[in-house]
Design a protein around this motif. Structure first.
Motif, PDB file in Angstrom:
ATOM      1  N   LEU A 121      -0.163   1.105   6.406  1.00 13.87           N
ATOM      2  CA  LEU A 121      -0.058   0.024   7.394  1.00 13.87           C
ATOM      3  C   LEU A 121       1.284   0.052   8.118  1.00 13.87           C
ATOM      4  O   LEU A 121       1.344  -0.124   9.342  1.00 13.87           O
ATOM      5  CB  LEU A 121      -0.278  -1.327   6.720  1.00 13.87           C
ATOM      6  CG  LEU A 121      -1.698  -1.591   6.215  1.00 13.87           C
ATOM      7  CD1 LEU A 121      -1.736  -2.887   5.398  1.00 13.87           C
ATOM      8  CD2 LEU A 121      -2.678  -1.658   7.374  1.00 13.87           C
ATOM      9  N   PHE A 131      -2.746   2.919  -4.989  1.00 15.47           N
ATOM     10  CA  PHE A 131      -3.404   2.177  -3.909  1.00 15.47           C
ATOM     11  C   PHE A 131      -2.473   1.190  -3.212  1.00 15.47           C
ATOM     12  O   PHE A 131      -2.363   1.217  -1.980  1.00 15.47           O
ATOM     13  CB  PHE A 131      -4.676   1.468  -4.403  1.00 15.47           C
ATOM     14  CG  PHE A 131      -5.363   0.705  -3.325  1.00 15.47           C
ATOM     15  CD1 PHE A 131      -6.127   1.364  -2.374  1.00 15.47           C
ATOM     16  CD2 PHE A 131      -5.228  -0.668  -3.223  1.00 15.47           C
ATOM     17  CE1 PHE A 131      -6.750   0.668  -1.349  1.00 15.47           C
ATOM     18  CE2 PHE A 131      -5.846  -1.372  -2.216  1.00 15.47           C
ATOM     19  CZ  PHE A 131      -6.613  -0.701  -1.269  1.00 15.47           C
ATOM     20  N   MET A 160      -1.447   1.974   0.548  1.00 13.84           N
ATOM     21  CA  MET A 160      -1.946   1.069   1.589  1.00 13.84           C
ATOM     22  C   MET A 160      -0.788   0.456   2.376  1.00 13.84           C
ATOM     23  O   MET A 160      -0.829   0.392   3.611  1.00 13.84           O
ATOM     24  CB  MET A 160      -2.803  -0.039   0.972  1.00 13.84           C
ATOM     25  CG  MET A 160      -3.393  -0.985   1.979  1.00 13.84           C
ATOM     26  SD  MET A 160      -4.491  -0.215   3.177  1.00 13.84           S
ATOM     27  CE  MET A 160      -5.903   0.104   2.157  1.00 13.84           C
ATOM     28  N   THR A 161       0.238   0.039   1.673  1.00 16.92           N
ATOM     29  CA  THR A 161       1.410  -0.532   2.337  1.00 16.92           C
ATOM     30  C   THR A 161       2.053   0.494   3.262  1.00 16.92           C
ATOM     31  O   THR A 161       2.374   0.202   4.420  1.00 16.92           O
ATOM     32  CB  THR A 161       2.443  -1.017   1.298  1.00 16.92           C
ATOM     33  OG1 THR A 161       1.816  -1.992   0.467  1.00 16.92           O
ATOM     34  CG2 THR A 161       3.663  -1.611   1.960  1.00 16.92           C
TER      35      THR A 161
END
Length: 96
Positions: free
Chosen positions: A47, A39, A43-44
Protein backbone atom coordinates in the motif's frame (compact mmCIF):
# COMPACT_ATOMS: atom_id res chain seq x y z
CA UNK A 1 1.92 17.52 -0.65
CA UNK A 2 5.71 17.35 -0.58
CA UNK A 3 5.70 16.82 3.20
CA UNK A 4 3.25 13.95 2.81
CA UNK A 5 5.44 12.43 0.10
CA UNK A 6 8.50 12.67 2.36
CA UNK A 7 6.65 10.86 5.14
CA UNK A 8 5.39 8.17 2.75
CA UNK A 9 8.92 7.76 1.32
CA UNK A 10 10.36 7.17 4.77
CA UNK A 11 7.59 4.79 5.79
CA UNK A 12 7.90 2.91 2.49
CA UNK A 13 11.64 2.56 3.03
CA UNK A 14 11.15 1.28 6.57
CA UNK A 15 8.49 -1.21 5.47
CA UNK A 16 10.83 -2.45 2.71
CA UNK A 17 13.58 -3.05 5.26
CA UNK A 18 11.14 -4.84 7.59
CA UNK A 19 10.03 -7.06 4.73
CA UNK A 20 13.65 -7.92 3.88
CA UNK A 21 14.50 -8.47 7.53
CA UNK A 22 11.54 -10.78 7.92
CA UNK A 23 12.68 -12.78 4.91
CA UNK A 24 16.38 -12.89 5.71
CA UNK A 25 16.26 -13.37 9.48
CA UNK A 26 13.00 -15.06 10.40
CA UNK A 27 12.41 -17.29 7.39
CA UNK A 28 15.28 -19.61 8.25
CA UNK A 29 15.22 -19.39 12.02
CA UNK A 30 11.49 -19.24 12.79
CA UNK A 31 9.26 -20.14 9.80
CA UNK A 32 6.01 -19.82 11.77
CA UNK A 33 6.81 -16.28 12.93
CA UNK A 34 7.92 -15.45 9.37
CA UNK A 35 4.53 -16.55 8.01
CA UNK A 36 2.72 -14.61 10.74
CA UNK A 37 4.51 -11.34 9.87
CA UNK A 38 4.61 -11.79 6.10
CA UNK A 39 1.03 -10.70 5.30
CA UNK A 40 0.78 -7.57 7.49
CA UNK A 41 4.25 -6.32 6.58
CA UNK A 42 3.79 -7.19 2.90
CA UNK A 43 0.37 -5.57 2.69
CA UNK A 44 1.58 -2.42 4.44
CA UNK A 45 4.59 -2.18 2.14
CA UNK A 46 2.44 -2.75 -0.93
CA UNK A 47 0.00 0.00 0.00
CA UNK A 48 2.81 2.42 0.83
CA UNK A 49 4.49 1.61 -2.49
CA UNK A 50 1.29 2.40 -4.40
CA UNK A 51 0.80 5.67 -2.50
CA UNK A 52 4.50 6.54 -3.12
CA UNK A 53 4.08 6.07 -6.89
CA UNK A 54 0.80 8.01 -7.03
CA UNK A 55 2.24 10.91 -5.03
CA UNK A 56 5.38 10.89 -7.19
CA UNK A 57 3.23 11.22 -10.32
CA UNK A 58 1.22 14.04 -8.76
CA UNK A 59 4.37 15.87 -7.64
CA UNK A 60 5.99 15.41 -11.05
CA UNK A 61 3.11 17.32 -12.55
CA UNK A 62 2.85 19.90 -9.74
CA UNK A 63 6.58 20.64 -9.44
CA UNK A 64 7.41 20.08 -13.11
CA UNK A 65 10.10 17.46 -12.45
CA UNK A 66 12.20 16.35 -15.38
CA UNK A 67 11.73 12.82 -16.69
CA UNK A 68 15.18 11.89 -15.34
CA UNK A 69 14.44 13.17 -11.84
CA UNK A 70 11.06 11.44 -11.82
CA UNK A 71 12.63 8.16 -12.98
CA UNK A 72 15.29 8.34 -10.24
CA UNK A 73 12.66 9.04 -7.59
CA UNK A 74 10.53 6.10 -8.76
CA UNK A 75 13.62 3.88 -8.94
CA UNK A 76 14.33 4.83 -5.33
CA UNK A 77 11.22 2.96 -4.27
CA UNK A 78 12.46 -0.27 -5.84
CA UNK A 79 16.05 -0.33 -4.55
CA UNK A 80 16.55 -1.17 -0.86
CA UNK A 81 17.47 2.02 1.02
CA UNK A 82 16.62 3.99 -2.14
CA UNK A 83 13.69 5.79 -0.53
CA UNK A 84 16.02 7.21 2.13
CA UNK A 85 18.46 8.39 -0.55
CA UNK A 86 15.66 10.02 -2.54
CA UNK A 87 14.33 11.75 0.57
CA UNK A 88 17.76 13.20 1.41
CA UNK A 89 19.03 14.06 -2.07
CA UNK A 90 15.92 15.11 -3.99
CA UNK A 91 13.14 15.95 -1.56
CA UNK A 92 15.17 18.01 0.92
CA UNK A 93 16.59 20.02 -1.96
CA UNK A 94 13.06 20.54 -3.28
CA UNK A 95 11.83 21.85 0.08
CA UNK A 96 14.53 24.55 0.22
Amino acid sequence: MLKLFKVVALLEGISYLLLFGNMLILKGSNPELYKTFLFPIGMTHGLLFIVYIILAIMLKIELNWSAKKFALIVLGSIIPLGAFYVEKKYLNAEAN
